[in-house]
Scaffold this motif. Structure first.
Motif, PDB file in Angstrom:
ATOM      1  N   PRO A  34       0.802  -1.220   0.000  1.00  0.00           N
ATOM      2  CA  PRO A  34       0.000   0.000   0.000  1.00  0.00           C
ATOM      3  C   PRO A  34       0.835   1.270   0.000  1.00  0.00           C
ATOM      4  O   PRO A  34       0.315   2.360  -0.251  1.00  0.00           O
ATOM      5  CB  PRO A  34      -0.807  -0.114   1.298  1.00  0.00           C
ATOM      6  N   LEU A  35       2.136   1.151   0.274  1.00  0.00           N
ATOM      7  CA  LEU A  35       3.016   2.321   0.364  1.00  0.00           C
ATOM      8  C   LEU A  35       4.258   2.095  -0.499  1.00  0.00           C
ATOM      9  O   LEU A  35       5.391   2.069  -0.010  1.00  0.00           O
ATOM     10  CB  LEU A  35       3.425   2.554   1.825  1.00  0.00           C
ATOM     11  N   PRO A  36       4.089   1.941  -1.813  1.00  0.00           N
ATOM     12  CA  PRO A  36       5.216   1.573  -2.672  1.00  0.00           C
ATOM     13  C   PRO A  36       6.299   2.632  -2.804  1.00  0.00           C
ATOM     14  O   PRO A  36       7.431   2.308  -3.179  1.00  0.00           O
ATOM     15  CB  PRO A  36       4.546   1.301  -4.034  1.00  0.00           C
ATOM     16  N   PHE A  50       0.942   0.346  13.265  1.00  0.00           N
ATOM     17  CA  PHE A  50      -0.136   1.107  13.901  1.00  0.00           C
ATOM     18  C   PHE A  50      -1.485   0.778  13.275  1.00  0.00           C
ATOM     19  O   PHE A  50      -2.470   0.499  13.989  1.00  0.00           O
ATOM     20  CB  PHE A  50       0.153   2.608  13.773  1.00  0.00           C
ATOM     21  N   VAL A  51      -1.547   0.799  11.961  1.00  0.00           N
ATOM     22  CA  VAL A  51      -2.815   0.527  11.279  1.00  0.00           C
ATOM     23  C   VAL A  51      -3.303  -0.886  11.579  1.00  0.00           C
ATOM     24  O   VAL A  51      -4.497  -1.107  11.830  1.00  0.00           O
ATOM     25  CB  VAL A  51      -2.677   0.751   9.761  1.00  0.00           C
ATOM     26  N   GLU A  52      -2.392  -1.845  11.579  1.00  0.00           N
ATOM     27  CA  GLU A  52      -2.788  -3.230  11.869  1.00  0.00           C
ATOM     28  C   GLU A  52      -3.328  -3.360  13.293  1.00  0.00           C
ATOM     29  O   GLU A  52      -4.302  -4.080  13.534  1.00  0.00           O
ATOM     30  CB  GLU A  52      -1.598  -4.160  11.648  1.00  0.00           C
ATOM     31  N   TYR A 171       3.340  15.353  -2.281  1.00  0.00           N
ATOM     32  CA  TYR A 171       4.256  14.255  -1.987  1.00  0.00           C
ATOM     33  C   TYR A 171       3.589  12.907  -2.254  1.00  0.00           C
ATOM     34  O   TYR A 171       2.595  12.546  -1.609  1.00  0.00           O
ATOM     35  CB  TYR A 171       4.726  14.340  -0.530  1.00  0.00           C
ATOM     36  N   GLN A 172       4.149  12.175  -3.204  1.00  0.00           N
ATOM     37  CA  GLN A 172       3.590  10.882  -3.572  1.00  0.00           C
ATOM     38  C   GLN A 172       3.472   9.929  -2.385  1.00  0.00           C
ATOM     39  O   GLN A 172       2.436   9.272  -2.216  1.00  0.00           O
ATOM     40  CB  GLN A 172       4.423  10.244  -4.691  1.00  0.00           C
ATOM     41  N   PRO A 173       4.471   9.827  -1.506  1.00  0.00           N
ATOM     42  CA  PRO A 173       4.320   8.930  -0.353  1.00  0.00           C
ATOM     43  C   PRO A 173       3.143   9.323   0.548  1.00  0.00           C
ATOM     44  O   PRO A 173       2.485   8.442   1.129  1.00  0.00           O
ATOM     45  CB  PRO A 173       5.654   9.076   0.385  1.00  0.00           C
ATOM     46  N   MET A 174       2.854  10.613   0.657  1.00  0.00           N
ATOM     47  CA  MET A 174       1.754  11.045   1.512  1.00  0.00           C
ATOM     48  C   MET A 174       0.402  10.793   0.847  1.00  0.00           C
ATOM     49  O   MET A 174      -0.594  10.510   1.530  1.00  0.00           O
ATOM     50  CB  MET A 174       1.914  12.513   1.884  1.00  0.00           C
ATOM     51  N   LEU A 175       0.353  10.886  -0.475  1.00  0.00           N
ATOM     52  CA  LEU A 175      -0.880  10.513  -1.185  1.00  0.00           C
ATOM     53  C   LEU A 175      -1.186   9.042  -0.934  1.00  0.00           C
ATOM     54  O   LEU A 175      -2.347   8.664  -0.709  1.00  0.00           O
ATOM     55  CB  LEU A 175      -0.736  10.773  -2.683  1.00  0.00           C
ATOM     56  N   ASP A 179      -4.488   7.363   1.107  1.00  0.00           N
ATOM     57  CA  ASP A 179      -5.288   6.275   0.534  1.00  0.00           C
ATOM     58  C   ASP A 179      -5.279   5.046   1.444  1.00  0.00           C
ATOM     59  O   ASP A 179      -6.311   4.394   1.642  1.00  0.00           O
ATOM     60  CB  ASP A 179      -4.759   5.893  -0.846  1.00  0.00           C
ATOM     61  N   TYR A 180      -4.109   4.731   1.980  1.00  0.00           N
ATOM     62  CA  TYR A 180      -3.961   3.558   2.852  1.00  0.00           C
ATOM     63  C   TYR A 180      -4.820   3.697   4.102  1.00  0.00           C
ATOM     64  O   TYR A 180      -5.527   2.747   4.500  1.00  0.00           O
ATOM     65  CB  TYR A 180      -2.486   3.409   3.217  1.00  0.00           C
ATOM     66  N   LEU A 181      -4.796   4.854   4.713  1.00  0.00           N
ATOM     67  CA  LEU A 181      -5.597   5.071   5.912  1.00  0.00           C
ATOM     68  C   LEU A 181      -7.090   4.995   5.589  1.00  0.00           C
ATOM     69  O   LEU A 181      -7.862   4.356   6.321  1.00  0.00           O
ATOM     70  CB  LEU A 181      -5.254   6.420   6.538  1.00  0.00           C
ATOM     71  N   ARG A 182      -7.507   5.628   4.511  1.00  0.00           N
ATOM     72  CA  ARG A 182      -8.935   5.602   4.157  1.00  0.00           C
ATOM     73  C   ARG A 182      -9.389   4.183   3.820  1.00  0.00           C
ATOM     74  O   ARG A 182     -10.521   3.797   4.133  1.00  0.00           O
ATOM     75  CB  ARG A 182      -9.202   6.559   2.997  1.00  0.00           C
ATOM     76  N   ALA A 183      -8.510   3.407   3.183  1.00  0.00           N
ATOM     77  CA  ALA A 183      -8.850   2.009   2.873  1.00  0.00           C
ATOM     78  C   ALA A 183      -9.026   1.183   4.138  1.00  0.00           C
ATOM     79  O   ALA A 183      -9.651   0.111   4.107  1.00  0.00           O
ATOM     80  CB  ALA A 183      -7.771   1.392   1.988  1.00  0.00           C
TER      81      ALA A 183
END
Length: 337
Positions: A34-36, A50-52, A171-175, A179-183
């Protein structure tokens, strides 16, 4: 001889199948990351951990979706803030565009400095000069008129270093992080010192953050009937500064829930991270973006005029906030377009 050739063919086919399987597995793994644009370093691991934790039902750290609130600063956290804040660049352009209607500006500071390109004098005026510029260029119009001006400017204005539109310098990593958090059931908010009505026209398109999830500084606005039409008219008076200690106040008033994750890059975000993380209850997460990449973007921290990271950097070590070293932790800075 035939048996030998047949055995060799079978062995070769098996090897090819294994190789294809490995290629497919690697490809699938890359696709599911999710964070390539993040290197496999400590900040990325901290985010995923944290998310897990907060999304695993039955875990002692599980947080219901309704409470999964993440707040993000904007300038320097989601897009560039050097050589100056983007909204300041907008204000400078507005002074130049309106100069013909204000001949008195040629002899009046800070407008004289702007028209002459004298950034040293403008900077010497400090916050007082910046507020005066904002009041003159952002007020005495309806909210709809201001939104139109902002939308037209942001669609064409370009950064002086990269020669790209500002909305391309996110910033691409922040985009990916948004997305990762919203998913994973998070609601993402922008909490910025920038003007709320400066950001709202474009944040949904650029970040996927709708206008109602943008918190920012504001000037006073009043309702008026103009030519039989109801309008909101912008006054040349400061209403609220959403920076430093103002950020927790604004979060409480406008969001109504204490976040469980906060992301910033400067001392202006210190109190927001403190408010988010220094509390009991569920697991909390704080992260600072440290600008260390002078080649791909900029390198600055403790002595910078814009986005100074000093007290918050010290606090990160004490409070165990994750700190992103942009040069070491990000594979990419900006989206590839």
């Amino acid at each position: 001889m035939f048996a030998i050739r047949n055995s060799l063919k079978l062995a070769r086919d098996a090897a090819l199948a294994v190789a294809a399987g490995l290629i497919f597995a690697v490809s699938a793994l890359a696709q599911t990351d999710p964070l390539p644009s993040w290197n496999d370093t400590a900040p990325k691991a901290a985010i995923v951990s944290f998310v897990e934790k907060v999304t695993k039902e039955g875990s002692p750290d599980f947080v219901p979706e309704s409470e999964r609130i993440a707040v993000f600063d904007n300038d320097g956290t989601l897009w560039v803030e050097h050589p100056m804040y983007v909204q300041l660049a907008f204000a400078l352009d507005r002074v130049k565009a309106e100069a013909a209607s204000h001949p008195e500006w040629k002899d009046k500071q800070p407008f004289k400095a702007v028209l002459e390109g004298d950034m040293k004098t403008l900077a010497a005026g400090g916050e007082k000069s910046l507020v005066e510029l904002i009041m003159e260029t952002h007020a005495d119009m309806t909210s709809d008129e201001f939104q139109k001006i902002v939308s037209e400017w942001i669609a064409t204005a370009r950064d002086p270093k990269f020669k790209k539109r500002y909305t391309e310098l996110v910033y691409q990593p922040m985009l990916e992080l948004l997305d990762y958090l919203r998913a994973n059931g998070f609601k993402t908010f922008i909490v910025s010192g920038g003007g709320i009505e400066f950001m709202r026209p474009w944040t949904e398109q650029v970040y996927g953050v709708p206008p109602e999830q943008v918190v920012g500084s504001s000037i006073k606005t009043q309702f008026e009937m103009r030519d039989g039409e109801p309008t909101l008219f912008r006054l040349p008076q400061v209403n609220f500064i959403d920076d430093k200690a103002g950020k927790p106040v604004a979060i409480n008033e406008q969001i109504g829930r204490r976040p469980i994750a906060a992301f910033g890059n400067s001392d202006g975000d210190l109190q927001m991270l403190q408010w988010t993380t220094m509390t009991g209850g569920s697991v909390r997460f704080g992260m600072l973006i440290h600008h260390t990449d002078a080649e791909r973007e900029y390198a600055y921290d403790r002595k910078s005029e814009f986005g100074r990271l000093d007290k918050a950097l010290d606090a990160a070590a004490i409070n165990k906030w994750a700190v992103v070293d942009m040069k070491a932790d990000w594979k990419e800075i900006f989206p590839k377009k």
